[in-house]
Design a protein around this motif. Structure first.
Motif, PDB file in Angstrom:
ATOM      1  N   ASN A  36       0.864  -1.173   0.000  1.00 45.76           N
ATOM      2  CA  ASN A  36       0.000   0.000   0.000  1.00 45.76           C
ATOM      3  C   ASN A  36       0.907   1.232   0.000  1.00 45.76           C
ATOM      4  O   ASN A  36       2.135   1.109   0.109  1.00 45.76           O
ATOM      5  N   PRO A  37       0.349   2.421  -0.153  1.00 44.99           N
ATOM      6  CA  PRO A  37       1.202   3.614  -0.197  1.00 44.99           C
ATOM      7  C   PRO A  37       2.095   3.795   1.028  1.00 44.99           C
ATOM      8  O   PRO A  37       3.233   4.258   0.910  1.00 44.99           O
ATOM      9  N   THR A  38       1.591   3.418   2.204  1.00 42.23           N
ATOM     10  CA  THR A  38       2.392   3.559   3.425  1.00 42.23           C
ATOM     11  C   THR A  38       3.616   2.660   3.376  1.00 42.23           C
ATOM     12  O   THR A  38       4.726   3.061   3.759  1.00 42.23           O
ATOM     13  N   ILE A  39       3.437   1.441   2.884  1.00 43.30           N
ATOM     14  CA  ILE A  39       4.553   0.493   2.768  1.00 43.30           C
ATOM     15  C   ILE A  39       5.613   1.014   1.804  1.00 43.30           C
ATOM     16  O   ILE A  39       6.819   0.976   2.087  1.00 43.30           O
ATOM     17  N   VAL A  68      -3.921   1.347  -6.747  1.00 45.66           N
ATOM     18  CA  VAL A  68      -4.052   2.562  -7.553  1.00 45.66           C
ATOM     19  C   VAL A  68      -3.779   3.772  -6.660  1.00 45.66           C
ATOM     20  O   VAL A  68      -3.881   3.694  -5.434  1.00 45.66           O
ATOM     21  N   ASP A  69      -3.413   4.873  -7.283  1.00 42.63           N
ATOM     22  CA  ASP A  69      -3.137   6.115  -6.561  1.00 42.63           C
ATOM     23  C   ASP A  69      -4.324   6.436  -5.642  1.00 42.63           C
ATOM     24  O   ASP A  69      -5.459   6.561  -6.107  1.00 42.63           O
ATOM     25  N   PRO A  70      -4.093   6.564  -4.326  1.00 43.99           N
ATOM     26  CA  PRO A  70      -5.205   6.788  -3.402  1.00 43.99           C
ATOM     27  C   PRO A  70      -5.962   8.088  -3.639  1.00 43.99           C
ATOM     28  O   PRO A  70      -7.110   8.217  -3.213  1.00 43.99           O
ATOM     29  N   SER A  71      -5.358   9.032  -4.348  1.00 43.17           N
ATOM     30  CA  SER A  71      -6.071  10.280  -4.636  1.00 43.17           C
ATOM     31  C   SER A  71      -7.209  10.057  -5.631  1.00 43.17           C
ATOM     32  O   SER A  71      -8.052  10.942  -5.825  1.00 43.17           O
ATOM     33  N   GLN A  92       1.465  11.366  -0.440  1.00 43.38           N
ATOM     34  CA  GLN A  92       2.041  12.698  -0.544  1.00 43.38           C
ATOM     35  C   GLN A  92       3.424  12.741   0.094  1.00 43.38           C
ATOM     36  O   GLN A  92       4.344  13.380  -0.442  1.00 43.38           O
ATOM     37  N   GLU A  93       3.587  12.046   1.218  1.00 42.49           N
ATOM     38  CA  GLU A  93       4.899  11.971   1.856  1.00 42.49           C
ATOM     39  C   GLU A  93       5.901  11.269   0.946  1.00 42.49           C
ATOM     40  O   GLU A  93       7.073  11.652   0.872  1.00 42.49           O
ATOM     41  N   LEU A  94       5.421  10.254   0.227  1.00 41.58           N
ATOM     42  CA  LEU A  94       6.269   9.544  -0.726  1.00 41.58           C
ATOM     43  C   LEU A  94       6.676  10.474  -1.872  1.00 41.58           C
ATOM     44  O   LEU A  94       7.848  10.508  -2.269  1.00 41.58           O
ATOM     45  N   LEU A  95       5.717  11.241  -2.386  1.00 41.26           N
ATOM     46  CA  LEU A  95       6.021  12.203  -3.449  1.00 41.26           C
ATOM     47  C   LEU A  95       7.058  13.224  -2.981  1.00 41.26           C
ATOM     48  O   LEU A  95       8.030  13.513  -3.684  1.00 41.26           O
TER      49      LEU A  95
END
Length: 374
Positions: free
Chosen positions: A48-51, A113-116, A358-361
């Motif tokens: 997931n994005p957090t991972i 998929v992108d969570p946004s 967003q933190e990843l970006l």
């Protein structure tokens, strides 16, 4: 030859597919993922994005690729897309023997998929198809959140012959809509000539977050009777979900016709199974959710705890729906607005993944700037 941990092997024998809720390039390249397959009965991976945010922010496994892509003038989005799909493709390759051995049931790796896009149906479908093509592995699962706009997106992506992991499910009512979306997708896929036997899906039901939110509300309300209800809703909610799964996929309905055409059931997956309250057993959401034909995706900490002292008591889920329903009746009587709980959890779930993305970006943009200055 490596031996499987007996506790996790017993869990697997009880019908639970053990999936690791984590992925990083270091885990793949060091052989750690293969080691967990060989010794901890791991037969799948979820991301997931957090991972990904954590993986890309720690260590230097990505430094060379980041520098190379930055030098080519890649955008932050392009860089993240390349790195995450490369990792997922590599993990798919590591798990390919499991995929073959289980006839496609396991050996699966999920990418989200992108969570946004969680509330944008068309863009979700477009990106799901794009990710499927980029990774280009049959044992991939595309994660789509079970928001209202996500439901028709799930149907449309399944209709394309793409396997889907439906994520961020909190309520049984929404889960029923997810199952309906899957069945509609299978019907559409069948009508356009897709091989249904190659389409797989899991429905990710989040567990510990339900307890966290309801426990907080019980604490605020106070009183011994209310406090006695803490730590029970997460498992009870999953028990009711499993009863709904059995009703749709095991006991009849429209599914036998699709089964005859080669369709696979959509398995329940227990997500968010790391125990957040230290007062509860660290294997609570594994031991108390063992049931045939389910998936439990675990953080490594939970997996290692179960390997050390986990218990398997057989199927502890089937046949307990009445007790679970009674618990929720007691929660309502205690002043807990269950519908509001699920709305809050869905909103928070999407928000958390969007924040991590967003933190990843931001972190990737910083890394790219540093790489260009070298």
């Amino acid at each position: 030859m490596s031996e499987q941990n007996p506790n996790l092997a017993a869990l697997s024998a009880a019908g639970v597919s053990v999936w690791l809720d984590d992925l990083s390039r270091e885990r793949i390249q060091s052989g750690n993922l293969q080691e967990l397959i060989d010794t901890h009965s791991v037969v799948g991976v979820t991301t997931n994005p957090t991972i990904f945010q954590h993986a890309l922010s720690h260590g230097d496994s990505y430094a060379t690729e980041v520098a190379e892509l930055a030098g080519r003038g890649a955008s932050v989005d392009e860089l993240i897309r390349t790195i995450t799909t490369d990792d997922v493709r590599s993990a798919c390759d590591v798990l390919a023997p499991v995929y073959e051995a289980t006839g496609g049931v396991d050996g699966r790796v999920s990418i989200e998929v992108d969570p946004s896009l969680a509330f944008e149906e068309d863009k979700t479908v477009t990106q799901a198809i794009e990710l499927w093509k980029i990774v280009d592995r049959p044992n991939l699962l595309i994660k789509i959140p079970a928001t209202k706009p996500g439901l028709p997106a799930i149907t449309r992506v399944i209709a394309e012959g793409i396997s889907v992991n439906v994520t961020l499910i909190f309520s049984v009512a929404r889960y029923r809509e997810v199952m309906s979306a899957y069945l509609a997708g299978l019907q559409a896929a069948r009508n356009t000539g897709h091989d249904l036997s190659r389409i797989h899906s899991v429905a990710s039901f989040f567990v510990s977050r339900v307890d966290t939110e309801i426990d907080k509300r019980l604490d605020e309300l106070g009183g011994d009777e209310r406090l006695a209800l803490r730590g029970k809703a997460g498992v009870a909610n999953a028990v009711l979900a499993y009863a709904a799964y059995q009703e749709v996929f095991v006991d009849g309905g429209d599914f036998p016709e699709l089964t005859a055409a080669g369709a696979n059931v959509q398995r329940p997956l227990w997500a968010s199974t790391g125990t957040k309250n230290p007062d509860y057993s660290d294997t609570l959401y594994v031991t108390d959710l063992a049931a045939p034909n389910t998936v439990n995706t675990m953080p490594e900490k939970t997996m290692q705890a179960f390997a050390d002292h986990g218990e398997v008591r057989g199927d502890v889920v089937s046949g307990h729906a009445a007790e679970a329903a009674q618990l929720f009746a007691s929660l309502e009587e205690a002043g807990i607005e269950i519908g509001d709980v699920f709305e809050v959890l869905e909103t928070e779930g999407v928000d958390k993944f969007m924040k991590s993305w967003q933190e990843l970006l931001d972190a990737t943009a910083d890394t790219m700037r540093s790489a260009k200055q070298r």
